[in-house]
Design an enzyme around this catalytic site. Structure first.
Site, short mmCIF file in Angstrom:
data_model
loop_
_atom_site.label_atom_id
_atom_site.label_comp_id
_atom_site.label_asym_id
_atom_site.label_seq_id
_atom_site.Cartn_x
_atom_site.Cartn_y
_atom_site.Cartn_z
N GLU A 20 0.80 -1.22 0.00
CA GLU A 20 0.00 0.00 0.00
C GLU A 20 0.85 1.28 0.00
O GLU A 20 0.37 2.34 0.41
CB GLU A 20 -0.95 -0.02 1.20
CG GLU A 20 -1.97 -1.15 1.10
CD GLU A 20 -2.89 -1.23 2.30
OE1 GLU A 20 -3.96 -0.64 2.27
OE2 GLU A 20 -2.49 -1.88 3.28
N SER A 149 -6.43 -3.06 1.67
CA SER A 149 -6.83 -2.60 0.34
C SER A 149 -7.41 -3.72 -0.54
O SER A 149 -7.34 -3.66 -1.77
CB SER A 149 -5.66 -1.93 -0.40
OG SER A 149 -5.38 -0.67 0.16
N TYR A 215 -10.20 2.52 -5.21
CA TYR A 215 -9.34 3.64 -5.62
C TYR A 215 -9.66 4.23 -7.00
O TYR A 215 -8.97 5.13 -7.44
CB TYR A 215 -7.86 3.22 -5.53
CG TYR A 215 -7.51 2.79 -4.11
CD1 TYR A 215 -7.56 3.71 -3.07
CD2 TYR A 215 -7.17 1.47 -3.81
CE1 TYR A 215 -7.27 3.34 -1.76
CE2 TYR A 215 -6.87 1.08 -2.51
CZ TYR A 215 -6.93 2.01 -1.49
OH TYR A 215 -6.64 1.64 -0.21
N ARG A 254 -10.97 3.05 11.79
CA ARG A 254 -12.20 2.88 11.00
C ARG A 254 -12.58 1.41 11.04
O ARG A 254 -11.76 0.55 10.76
CB ARG A 254 -11.95 3.33 9.55
CG ARG A 254 -13.16 3.95 8.90
CD ARG A 254 -13.00 4.02 7.40
NE ARG A 254 -13.04 2.67 6.87
CZ ARG A 254 -12.14 2.18 6.02
NH1 ARG A 254 -11.15 2.89 5.59
NH2 ARG A 254 -12.26 0.94 5.60
N ASP A 256 -14.97 -1.71 9.89
CA ASP A 256 -15.84 -2.14 8.79
C ASP A 256 -16.84 -3.19 9.26
O ASP A 256 -16.47 -4.14 9.97
CB ASP A 256 -15.00 -2.78 7.66
CG ASP A 256 -14.03 -1.81 7.00
OD1 ASP A 256 -14.19 -0.59 7.18
OD2 ASP A 256 -13.12 -2.28 6.30
N GLU A 268 -13.66 -6.01 9.86
CA GLU A 268 -12.27 -5.74 10.23
C GLU A 268 -12.13 -4.34 10.82
O GLU A 268 -12.99 -3.48 10.62
CB GLU A 268 -11.33 -5.90 9.03
CG GLU A 268 -11.62 -4.92 7.94
CD GLU A 268 -10.37 -4.43 7.22
OE1 GLU A 268 -9.25 -4.73 7.64
OE2 GLU A 268 -10.55 -3.69 6.24
N ASN A 270 -9.49 -1.05 10.93
CA ASN A 270 -8.33 -0.43 10.27
C ASN A 270 -7.73 0.58 11.23
O ASN A 270 -8.36 1.60 11.55
CB ASN A 270 -8.79 0.29 9.00
CG ASN A 270 -9.50 -0.67 8.05
OD1 ASN A 270 -8.87 -1.42 7.33
ND2 ASN A 270 -10.83 -0.66 8.07
N GLY A 274 -7.12 5.04 5.49
CA GLY A 274 -6.83 6.03 4.46
C GLY A 274 -7.24 7.41 4.95
O GLY A 274 -8.31 7.57 5.54
N1 LIG Z 1 -17.56 -12.01 4.93
C1 LIG Z 1 -17.73 -11.20 3.88
N2 LIG Z 1 -18.87 -11.28 3.12
C2 LIG Z 1 -19.04 -10.48 2.05
N3 LIG Z 1 -18.14 -9.59 1.62
C3 LIG Z 1 -16.99 -9.47 2.32
C4 LIG Z 1 -16.73 -10.26 3.49
N4 LIG Z 1 -15.52 -9.93 3.96
C5 LIG Z 1 -15.03 -8.98 3.15
N5 LIG Z 1 -15.91 -8.69 2.16
C6 LIG Z 1 -15.70 -7.69 1.09
O1 LIG Z 1 -14.31 -7.58 0.82
C7 LIG Z 1 -13.83 -6.26 1.13
C8 LIG Z 1 -12.45 -6.32 1.71
O2 LIG Z 1 -12.45 -7.11 2.87
P1 LIG Z 1 -11.74 -6.68 4.21
O3 LIG Z 1 -11.84 -7.83 5.15
O4 LIG Z 1 -12.28 -5.39 4.68
O5 LIG Z 1 -10.21 -6.55 3.77
P2 LIG Z 1 -9.21 -5.31 3.54
O6 LIG Z 1 -8.36 -5.28 4.77
O7 LIG Z 1 -8.39 -5.69 2.36
O8 LIG Z 1 -10.04 -4.08 3.36
C9 LIG Z 1 -14.87 -5.70 2.09
O9 LIG Z 1 -14.83 -4.28 2.06
C10 LIG Z 1 -16.16 -6.30 1.55
O10 LIG Z 1 -16.61 -5.61 0.39
MG LIG Z 2 -11.58 -3.32 4.68
#
Ligand SMILES: Nc1ncnc2c1ncn2[C@@H]1O[C@H](COP(=O)(O)OP(=O)(O)O)[C@@H](O)[C@H]1O
Ligand SMILES: [Mg+2]
Length: 311
Positions: A20, A149, A215, A254, A256, A268, A270, A274
């Site tokens: 990143e 990301s 992005y 942040r 999620d 998750e 963060n 960003g």
């Molecule tokens: N269990 C899940 N079910 C559906 N979509 C998911 C799930 N986990 C992640 N995603 C999708 O994948 C994206 C990236 O996952 P995330 O775990 O937030 O990883 P990163 O750290 O790369 O952002 C999320 O923003 C969401 O859109």
């Molecule tokens: Mg994420």
């Protein structure tokens, strides 16, 4: 805490050794603009292989971390700052390392009954790719345990694509998280100090919120406030504050979530989100009356060492 005010020297750390680095330079540019506006004395430091000698020679009063992902959001840079006794912005070493690790974070939060999609783990070198019998079947999400990301993440809708997804994710980490796919919508909650800002609903126009949709301008619609009832918004904010506390995060993050059958599920946290002026956390802050310069000033004023105040 940093108490010297604008007289102190800030080291703005950007770039970094992970995937990143480019994203980080955008955060760095926005931070630099704020430092100028706020009249801080600062030096921009590229967090490359020579980060440690650079910090030793610059002797900053505070490290403003504009880094993301591996070697940055995972406790590595925080450990360097701790050792060099340079107060730094954001969460401490353990909290950073824990939040970066999606598997361990989910294990900890499950202990506190925070809802999160069901999960399993694939351990490269221990589990065999050919015979791996995963308890979670498609539709599922396969992700490296420590990345950001959306790098290395696949949404697997059909079981035949599972193995390729495992192979891809295990290029980025030794351990791969396999999660039950939840339906959404997706919402992110920005927390600063003890305040959760209004959540933002994330609606990619196509597919999921992958690197491209994150992005590329115009690829994703962001709804602030989200199209949710006041009660659901309150629930999301309360949950975000609870997660923030359990993970012992410091000053900002942040978090999620994805809605699943109408309820928020943790995805998750963060710890170095960003932070360009158009990034999600600054947008949520601005919506709730905290402008960008105020936000960056707050980061600096709350920079600290984990061991501060103890013998
Ligand atoms: N269990 C899940 N079910 C559906 N979509 C998911 C799930 N986990 C992640 N995603 C999708 O994948 C994206 C990236 O996952 P995330 O775990 O937030 O990883 P990163 O750290 O790369 O952002 C999320 O923003 C969401 O859109
Ligand atoms: Mg994420």
């Amino acid at each position: 805490m940093c108490s010297k005010g604008v007289d102190m020297k800030i080291a703005l750390l950007q770039g970094g050794l992970g995937q990143e680095a480019e994203v980080s330079r955008n955060t760095g540019k926005a931070f630099e603009k704020a430092l100028v506006a706020l009249n801080y004395d600062y030096v921009v430091i590229e967090a490359d292989d020579n980060l440690i000698p650079k910090l030793i020679s610059e002797k900053p009063d505070c490290a403003l971390i504009a880094l993301h992902g591996k070697y940055a959001e995972d406790g590595t840079v925080q450990g360097i700052c701790e050792y060099l006794k340079i107060p730094y912005t954001g969460s401490g070493l353990l909290a950073s390392a824990l939040a970066m690790d999606k598997l361990r974070t989910k294990e900890v939060l499950s202990f506190y009954d925070i809802p999160t999609p069901k999960f399993a783990v694939f351990r490269r070198g221990e589990d065999d790719l050919e015979s791996f019998d995963c308890s979670i079947k498609a539709p599922c999400v396969v992700k490296p345990v420590r990345e950001g990301s959306s790098v290395g993440i696949s949404i697997v809708d059909e079981q035949k694509d599972f193995k390729a997804a495992l192979e891809l994710a295990s290029r980025y980490d030794r351990h791969v998280l396999i999660e039950e796919k939840v339906s959404g919508p997706e919402c992110t909650v920005s927390v600063v100090k003890d305040q959760a800002f209004t959540p933002i609903e994330i609606r990619p126009k196509q597919g999921f919120y992958d690197y491209k949709n994150k992005y590329t301008k115009g690829a994703t619609n962001y709804l602030l406030p989200p199209e949710l009832s006041d009660e659901k918004i309150r629930e999301l904010k309360d949950l975000a504050l609870k997660v923030f506390k359990i993970l012992d995060l410091h000053h900002y993050a942040r978090i999620d979530f994805m809605m699943h059958n109408g309820s928020p599920y943790f995805i998750e946290a963060n710890t170095l989100p960003g932070c360009t002026e158009t990034s999600l956390l600054p947008q949520a802050a601005a919506h709730d009356g905290v402008d960008f310069n105020q936000l960056i000033d707050g980061l600096i004023k709350n920079a600290r060492l984990d061991y501060e105040g103890v013998v």
